[in-house]
Each structure stands twice: as structure tokens, then as C-alpha cells.
Design an enzyme around this catalytic site. Structure first.
Site, PDB file in Angstrom:
ATOM      1  N   CYS A  95       1.196  -1.137  -0.459  1.00  0.00           N
ATOM      2  CA  CYS A  95       0.194   0.434  -0.079  1.00  0.00           C
ATOM      3  C   CYS A  95       0.648   1.012   0.135  1.00  0.00           C
ATOM      4  CB  CYS A  95      -0.587  -0.531   1.088  1.00  0.00           C
ATOM      5  SG  CYS A  95      -2.667  -1.467   0.963  1.00  0.00           S
TER       6      CYS A  95
HETATM    7  N1  COA Z   1     -20.879  -9.073   7.208  1.00  0.00           N
HETATM    8  C1  COA Z   1     -21.186  -9.337   8.166  1.00  0.00           C
HETATM    9  N2  COA Z   1     -20.236  -9.593   9.450  1.00  0.00           N
HETATM   10  C2  COA Z   1     -18.831  -9.251   9.272  1.00  0.00           C
HETATM   11  C3  COA Z   1     -18.392  -9.035   8.228  1.00  0.00           C
HETATM   12  C4  COA Z   1     -19.522  -9.166   6.723  1.00  0.00           C
HETATM   13  N3  COA Z   1     -18.683  -8.736   5.916  1.00  0.00           N
HETATM   14  N4  COA Z   1     -17.378  -9.065   8.156  1.00  0.00           N
HETATM   15  C5  COA Z   1     -17.211  -9.527   9.161  1.00  0.00           C
HETATM   16  N5  COA Z   1     -18.356  -9.574  10.722  1.00  0.00           N
HETATM   17  C6  COA Z   1     -18.208 -10.071  11.556  1.00  0.00           C
HETATM   18  C7  COA Z   1     -17.280 -10.754  12.466  1.00  0.00           C
HETATM   19  O1  COA Z   1     -17.254 -12.420  11.967  1.00  0.00           O
HETATM   20  C8  COA Z   1     -17.193 -10.579  13.454  1.00  0.00           C
HETATM   21  O2  COA Z   1     -18.665 -11.014  14.483  1.00  0.00           O
HETATM   22  P1  COA Z   1     -18.265 -12.196  15.820  1.00  0.00           P
HETATM   23  O3  COA Z   1     -18.347 -10.689  16.421  1.00  0.00           O
HETATM   24  O4  COA Z   1     -19.306 -12.175  16.374  1.00  0.00           O
HETATM   25  O5  COA Z   1     -16.402 -12.240  16.247  1.00  0.00           O
HETATM   26  C9  COA Z   1     -17.674  -8.529  13.962  1.00  0.00           C
HETATM   27  O6  COA Z   1     -18.288  -8.548  12.707  1.00  0.00           O
HETATM   28  C10 COA Z   1     -16.608  -7.788  13.659  1.00  0.00           C
HETATM   29  O7  COA Z   1     -15.478  -8.161  13.104  1.00  0.00           O
HETATM   30  P2  COA Z   1     -13.899  -7.353  12.374  1.00  0.00           P
HETATM   31  O8  COA Z   1     -13.544  -8.615  11.771  1.00  0.00           O
HETATM   32  O9  COA Z   1     -14.237  -7.616  13.794  1.00  0.00           O
HETATM   33  O10 COA Z   1     -14.221  -6.184  13.001  1.00  0.00           O
HETATM   34  P3  COA Z   1     -13.086  -4.711  12.434  1.00  0.00           P
HETATM   35  O11 COA Z   1     -14.474  -3.628  13.309  1.00  0.00           O
HETATM   36  O12 COA Z   1     -12.548  -5.393  13.602  1.00  0.00           O
HETATM   37  O13 COA Z   1     -13.356  -4.342  11.113  1.00  0.00           O
HETATM   38  C11 COA Z   1     -12.244  -4.188   9.195  1.00  0.00           C
HETATM   39  C12 COA Z   1     -13.211  -5.023   9.933  1.00  0.00           C
HETATM   40  C13 COA Z   1     -11.202  -5.082   8.238  1.00  0.00           C
HETATM   41  C14 COA Z   1     -12.985  -3.338   8.164  1.00  0.00           C
HETATM   42  C15 COA Z   1     -11.015  -3.432  10.255  1.00  0.00           C
HETATM   43  O14 COA Z   1     -10.659  -4.314  11.373  1.00  0.00           O
HETATM   44  C16 COA Z   1     -10.024  -2.573   9.496  1.00  0.00           C
HETATM   45  O15 COA Z   1     -10.293  -1.598   8.985  1.00  0.00           O
HETATM   46  N6  COA Z   1      -8.378  -3.326   9.322  1.00  0.00           N
HETATM   47  C17 COA Z   1      -7.675  -2.893   9.220  1.00  0.00           C
HETATM   48  C18 COA Z   1      -8.055  -2.857   7.591  1.00  0.00           C
HETATM   49  C19 COA Z   1      -6.790  -2.097   6.812  1.00  0.00           C
HETATM   50  O16 COA Z   1      -6.017  -1.085   7.052  1.00  0.00           O
HETATM   51  N7  COA Z   1      -5.891  -3.020   5.896  1.00  0.00           N
HETATM   52  C20 COA Z   1      -4.366  -2.726   5.007  1.00  0.00           C
HETATM   53  C21 COA Z   1      -5.205  -4.010   4.046  1.00  0.00           C
HETATM   54  S1  COA Z   1      -4.065  -3.303   2.658  1.00  0.00           S
END
Ligand code: COA
Length: 373
Positions: free
Chosen positions: A156
Site C-alpha cells: 500500500c
Molecule cells: N458482514 C457481517 N459481519 C461481518 C463481516 C461481514 N462482511 N465481516 C466480519 N463480520 C463479523 C465478524 O465475524 C465479527 O463477528 P464476531 O464479533 O461475532 O466475531 C464482527 O463482524 C466484527 O468483525 P471484525 O473483523 O472484528 O470487524 P472490524 O470492526 O475489525 O472491521 C475491518 C473489519 C477489516 C474493516 C477493520 O478491521 C479494518 O479496517 N482493519 C484495518 C484494515 C486495513 O487497513 N487494512 C489494510 C489493508 S492494505
């Protein structure tokens, strides 16, 4: 030493859009198929059923509303779940080079320059479509540029690391100008079958033309300072690589051959890293928060950007101070902060200071302090 400046920008945006609702409908149909195909194992407790995704979750967790992709037919087919891109003959322009041509042409036009004015091409992206010859050399050839070209990959942060590399060459006098181009086909390395990440990425290509400031013909931004940093982490990883066929079972359909991340850990670890990186860079260059007119941040997650903006400015960013484009483009890897810069910089006044910052896998962070000339 010569003063480098960004004199042109270009953004190639694919014509196809996938909304969150379309994406979730396809994912849920895929989950139904998966659960039906594996009904016996699921009933026997040997396999977890695949849960549904939700548009509400995606928007609340990321701020993303839609993404542009090169092909939506394959991505939205529950039996395929990846883009279909036409196979190209070796004598035809490659997929990445084709996107790059459009973005580079825009950047040259904005700067009022032609291929003859460019000395180097850096193709800086998260993935390159082949091992060699370098995609950058193909772009150089298609544009008719003399000099040299090479590929680089810092995930990135590829664009900002590319800007630092080009700016340093211009400063030292080894070249007068360079195109730094970022073709990101994220749809091809995203795992669309995994609900934790299937909403994250989109496709795009950005380009910046960097020249000696004295050669600039129109609106341009002086590159006052650049800073790059890396710190190893496995929290964002893709194991696909040339050793794949040397390892037993690695040619199978394996989850680790696409994008994988531990999103929560990324969130927690990258935020302090980036906030400190920007604060240190600004302090060392004598740039106070009150001097900063705009922040063009990496476009992965709205909450992350809100947090970093607040840390850097010491208050909530005002409207337009820290423009997000992720709601329309999703995460476009290295191209995100450059899209924001290309779309939201022309209104700055001479003397105004802004900062581009990208961050991601590696981990990697790159920041560029700019002054509107
Ligand atoms: N739809 C519905 N529920 C979902 C889901 C989806 N698409 N994806 C995950 N969930 C659920 C999970 O299973 C979890 O359930 P649980 O609490 O029962 O275990 C819950 O939603 C929360 O998931 P989580 O992965 O902890 O969500 P989050 O708030 O951390 O958001 C991201 C996920 C990826 C958006 C976030 O972690 C993020 O932005 N991280 C940094 C990403 C980044 O910058 N990456 C760089 C890539 S280059």
C-alpha cells in the site's frame, strides 16, 4: 541539488461499479451454495457453515459504499467469485500497462509535457502481473519514453516510496523527471469468498509526473520532504509467489494465495505507527499542525483516517481538510492517497502545505510534505 515538484497527476477509473448491496447479494448466494455443497460435513460438525455478509456491517466498519473493478461479472457470479480478465497475447499491451497509459497520459497533459520530457518510469504497485520483463519497461515502451524504467513493490505504500525514489534522483541530478505510476488490480488478489475482507478492495491506476521545479509549466507542488519507514509484520500477507509449484499442494486453491489480514491487529498496530511517523516527520521539517492545509491519507478505512487526522491536527479535521475517496473507490492500495491528492489539491493557494501519507502491508509508511508553488 535540484528542487523536485509534482507537476501532473492522472487517475484511470474502471467503468464497472459494484455497490455493497450487489456484493453482499453475490456473497450470500455463494454462501448458500457452499453450505449446500458441504451440508453433510456441516451437519456432522466437521465444518462451520459460511455466514452471510451485510451491507450495514461493511459501511459501518469501513465507510466503503462501492468499488470500481475491471470486471464485475466474475466477481458477482457465486460460482466464480473472482474477476475474469481477457488473456492477452505477449505482443499486446498487458492489463497493467493499459491502465497505466491512461493515467500517465493524463499526468503528462496536465503538466503540458510529452514523452520526450520524461527520463524514467517507476511502476510502483502491490502486485505486478508477471515476474519479468518489468511492467514499467512496457509502459516506457508504449509511451515512447527514453531512459530507464523499473518496477517496485511496497504494497500500500508503493506510491509514496516511488515518489521518494524519483524525487531523490531528481534532487541528485541523475534524472530531470519521472513518471511514478500505480496500477492496482486489487480485485485479482482479493479473496471475494471471505466475508471478513470481501468488501475491502477496488481497482484503479494513478500516476504522478515529478520534474525539476524549474521545468514546471503550470500548477505544481514542491516536494519539500519525503520519509519512508518499514517494520516487518505478518498481519497483512499474501503467500502467492514463484516458489509456489516447488511446494507440495501449493498449486491447489489455497486461502493463503490471496490477500489475508488480521484486520483488528492491523487497526491497532498501524494507527500509532502512522501517527508517530507523521508527527516526527512534521516536527523534523518544522511543520506545525496549524501549517497543514490538507492531509491526503491512505484510503483503507474511514475510522482509521478520522483517528489519524485528529492525532495529526490535534482536533477533528474540518470538512475537506482530510478528503476521503474510499466511499467511492474502496481501498485501492497504493493508489488511494494519490487519488485523494489528484482530486482534492487544485484549490490550495501558493505557499499552502499539505501531506500525503500511505501505510499498509510490510508494515510500511510513507509521507510526502508538499508546498503549492
Ligand atoms: N458482514 C457481517 N459481519 C461481518 C463481516 C461481514 N462482511 N465481516 C466480519 N463480520 C463479523 C465478524 O465475524 C465479527 O463477528 P464476531 O464479533 O461475532 O466475531 C464482527 O463482524 C466484527 O468483525 P471484525 O473483523 O472484528 O470487524 P472490524 O470492526 O475489525 O472491521 C475491518 C473489519 C477489516 C474493516 C477493520 O478491521 C479494518 O479496517 N482493519 C484495518 C484494515 C486495513 O487497513 N487494512 C489494510 C489493508 S492494505
Amino acid at each position: 541539488m535540484h528542487q523536485p515538484a509534482i507537476t501532473g497527476t492522472g487517475v484511470f477509473t474502471p467503468s464497472q461499479i459494484i455497490t455493497n448491496d450487489e456484493l453482499v447479494a453475490a456473497f450470500n448466494a455463494h454462501a448458500d451454495l457452499y453450505n449446500a455443497e458441504n451440508a453433510e460435513k456441516i451437519a456432522a460438525g466437521l465444518l462451520e457453515p459460511k455466514p452471510y455478509s451485510s451491507s450495514e456491517f461493511i459501511h459501518a466498519a469501513s465507510g466503503i459504499e462501492q468499488r470500481y473493478v475491471l470486471d464485475k461479472t466474475g466477481v458477482l457470479d457465486p460460482e466464480v467469485m473472482h474477476p475474469w480478465l481477457r488473456e492477452r497475447d505477449d505482443d499486446e499491451p498487458g492489463q497493467m500497462a493499459e491502465m497505466a497509459l491512461e493515467a500517465c497520459t493524463q499526468a503528462l497533459e496536465m503538466a503540458g509535457k510529452t514523452a520526450g520530457d520524461v527520463d524514467a518510469v517507476l511502476c510502483a504497485a502491490s502486485n505486478h502481473e508477471r515476474a519479468y520483463p518489468a511492467v514499467a519497461i512496457e509502459i516506457q515502451d508504449l509511451l515512447g519514453i527514453q531512459g530507464f524504467a523499473f518496477d517496485m513493490n511496497v504494497a500500500c505504500s508503493s506510491a509514496t516510496f516511488g515518489i521518494q525514489a524519483a524525487a531523490d534522483m531528481i534532487r541528485s541530478g541523475s534524472i530531470r523527471s519521472a513518471l511514478v505510476v500505480n496500477p492496482e488490480i486489487c480485485s485479482a488478489h482479493l479473496e471475494w469468498r471471505d466475508r471478513d475482507c470481501h468488501f475491502i478492495f477496488g481497482d484503479v491506476c494513478t500516476a504522478v509526473l515529478i520534474e525539476r521545479a524549474e521545468d514546471a509549466k503550470g500548477l505544481h507542488f514542491l516536494i519539500k520532504s519525503t520519509r519512508c519507514a518499514t517494520q516487518f509484520s505478518n498481519n497483512i500477507r499474501n503467500n502467492n509467489g514463484f516458489l509456489r509449484r516447488t511446494r507440495k499442494d501449493h498449486m491447489e486453491d489455497r486461502r493463503d494465495m490471496q490477500f489475508m489480514q488480521n484486520g483488528r491487529k492491523v487497526f491497532k498496530e498501524v494507527l500509532p505507527l502512522v501517527s508517530k511517523h507523521i508527527a516526527d516527520h512534521m516536527a523534523d521539517e518544522g511543520v506545525a499542525a496549524t501549517d497543514l492545509k490538507r492531509l491526503w491519507l491512505h484510503q483503507a478505512n474511514k475510522t482509521m483516517n478520522d483517528y489519524i487526522g485528529k492525532k495529526v491536527l490535534g482536533r477533528d479535521p474540518a470538512d475537506g481538510e482530510q478528503p476521503n475517496i474510499l466511499q467511492d473507490y474502496a481501498n485501492t492500495s497504493s493508489a488511494g492517497s494519490i487519488i485523494a491528492f489528484a482530486k482534492y489539491s487544485k484549490d490550495l493557494q501558493p505557499g499552502d502545505t499539505g501531506l500525503i501519507c500511505s501505510f499498509g502491508a510490510g508494515y510500511s509508511v510513507g509521507s510526502v510534505i508538499l508546498e503549492r508553488a
